[in-house]
Design an enzyme around this catalytic site. Structure first.
Site, PDB file in Angstrom:
ATOM      1  N   ASP A 162       0.783  -1.015   0.138  1.00 55.19           N
ATOM      2  CA  ASP A 162      -0.001  -0.046  -0.065  1.00 55.19           C
ATOM      3  C   ASP A 162       0.730   1.230  -0.128  1.00 55.19           C
ATOM      4  O   ASP A 162       0.398   2.445   0.093  1.00 55.19           O
ATOM      5  CB  ASP A 162      -0.804  -0.001   1.398  1.00 55.19           C
ATOM      6  CG  ASP A 162      -0.174  -0.061   2.464  1.00 55.19           C
ATOM      7  OD1 ASP A 162       0.840  -0.851   2.653  1.00 55.19           O
ATOM      8  OD2 ASP A 162      -0.489   0.768   3.617  1.00 55.19           O
ATOM      9  N   TYR A 208       1.891   2.115  16.297  1.00 53.08           N
ATOM     10  CA  TYR A 208       3.250   2.721  16.416  1.00 53.08           C
ATOM     11  C   TYR A 208       2.944   4.058  17.454  1.00 53.08           C
ATOM     12  O   TYR A 208       2.132   4.538  17.445  1.00 53.08           O
ATOM     13  CB  TYR A 208       3.426   3.155  15.023  1.00 53.08           C
ATOM     14  CG  TYR A 208       3.639   2.048  13.932  1.00 53.08           C
ATOM     15  CD1 TYR A 208       4.954   1.386  13.768  1.00 53.08           C
ATOM     16  CD2 TYR A 208       2.511   1.952  13.040  1.00 53.08           C
ATOM     17  CE1 TYR A 208       4.770   0.200  12.935  1.00 53.08           C
ATOM     18  CE2 TYR A 208       2.829   1.073  12.213  1.00 53.08           C
ATOM     19  CZ  TYR A 208       3.848   0.320  11.897  1.00 53.08           C
ATOM     20  OH  TYR A 208       3.866  -0.733  11.088  1.00 53.08           O
ATOM     21  N   LYS A 213       0.068  -5.448  14.428  1.00 50.55           N
ATOM     22  CA  LYS A 213       1.306  -5.267  13.722  1.00 50.55           C
ATOM     23  C   LYS A 213       2.109  -4.031  14.604  1.00 50.55           C
ATOM     24  O   LYS A 213       1.450  -3.147  14.755  1.00 50.55           O
ATOM     25  CB  LYS A 213       1.078  -4.972  12.363  1.00 50.55           C
ATOM     26  CG  LYS A 213       2.399  -4.528  11.551  1.00 50.55           C
ATOM     27  CD  LYS A 213       2.056  -3.954  10.238  1.00 50.55           C
ATOM     28  CE  LYS A 213       3.274  -3.661   9.384  1.00 50.55           C
ATOM     29  NZ  LYS A 213       3.046  -3.467   7.984  1.00 50.55           N
TER      30      LYS A 213
END
Length: 267
Positions: free
Chosen positions: A26, A147, A178
């Site tokens: 992506d 994140y 993730k």
């Protein structure tokens, strides 16, 4: 977890394996058609030939690459959030797709990106909460890319920060999480132990060599992660046969790459 979620989530893991190899492609939204994905149709075909479990794409490319996706028999995760490197607020990910759209495309899951530790955190939480609600409603698995990024973060690769954002992903309703892999200031197993949801790791910046990347993944697998979601370190690889045969052994078969240099596959 309802039956729809269970069946779709299972499709992201190759039969006979508890672990997965997912390749995000992506990057065109964020960085443009970088090396390795200039010809996205050729990239999808190549990944299918190397038995990748799934790919992550934005909706426009799912539509444009329908034939290649079907022919490659790849599971598809539709990415729902975006920002670009051209803007002034690249840490602010906004939703650009929906769970309903992903269902209409026949996707196996959706993914969303959440950066914690910046001034846009609360807005992104609202977006993720709505996506998680729709995922429950429609039986769609949710991969949360978590994140620690922003002015409030000193070291986004510290184990404490990664451990915190991974847990946030679980708390908000993700089925698969993730995060970056790191052992800054701690043992990454703390991240896995502190999260009740399966964790996969990002590839991060491109490694200097393929062996360096494979050693990183081999080290991470020992902590109990369930696989990888890696882009540039795969689709920009110099020798895809060597890379993917060894990655398969590490992720799906538990081979210790660092200790088995004499048994490495050479393609």
């Amino acid at each position: 977890m309802n039956l729809g979620k269970q069946k779709r989530l299972k499709s992201l893991f190759r039969e006979g394996s508890d672990n997965t190899i997912i390749v995000p492609i992506d990057h065109g939204m964020t960085m443009g058609p970088i090396s390795g994905i200039e010809n996205i149709k050729a990239t999808i075909t190549k990944l299918g030939q190397h038995k990748v479990d799934g790919v992550i794409l934005h909706k426009g490319l799912i539509n444009a690459c329908e034939k290649e996706i079907v022919d490659s028999n790849l599971s598809v995760i539709m990415h729902l959030s975006a920002s670009t490197s051209l803007g002034q607020t690249s840490n602010y990910k906004v939703t650009v797709g929906s769970v309903k759209e992903a269902l209409s495309f026949g996707c196996n899951a959706v993914s969303i990106h959440l950066n914690i530790g910046n001034e846009f955190e609360s807005d992104m939480f609202r977006d993720v909460a709505k996506v998680a609600e729709d995922c429950y409603k429609y039986g769609m698995p949710l991969l949360a890319m978590m994140y620690a990024r922003g002015a409030g973060i000193r070291d986004e690769l510290s184990v404490d920060k990664i451990k915190h954002v991974a847990r946030i992903g679980a708390e908000i309703g993700a089925d698969l999480i993730k995060v970056n892999y790191s052992e800054h200031g701690g043992n990454f197993k703390e991240v896995v132990d502190g999260c009740p949801v399966p964790i996969i790791i990002a590839g991060g910046e491109k490694c200097n060599t393929q062996d360096e990347f494979l050693e990183r993944v081999s080290s991470a697998m020992k902590t109990g992660i369930r696989g990888v979601s890696v882009g540039r370190n795969i689709f920009q690889g110099d020798n895809m046969d060597y890379l993917m045969s060894n990655l398969d052994e590490i992720v799906r078969h538990g081979v210790n790459f660092e200790e088995n240099t004499s048994k490495r596959h050479v393609g």
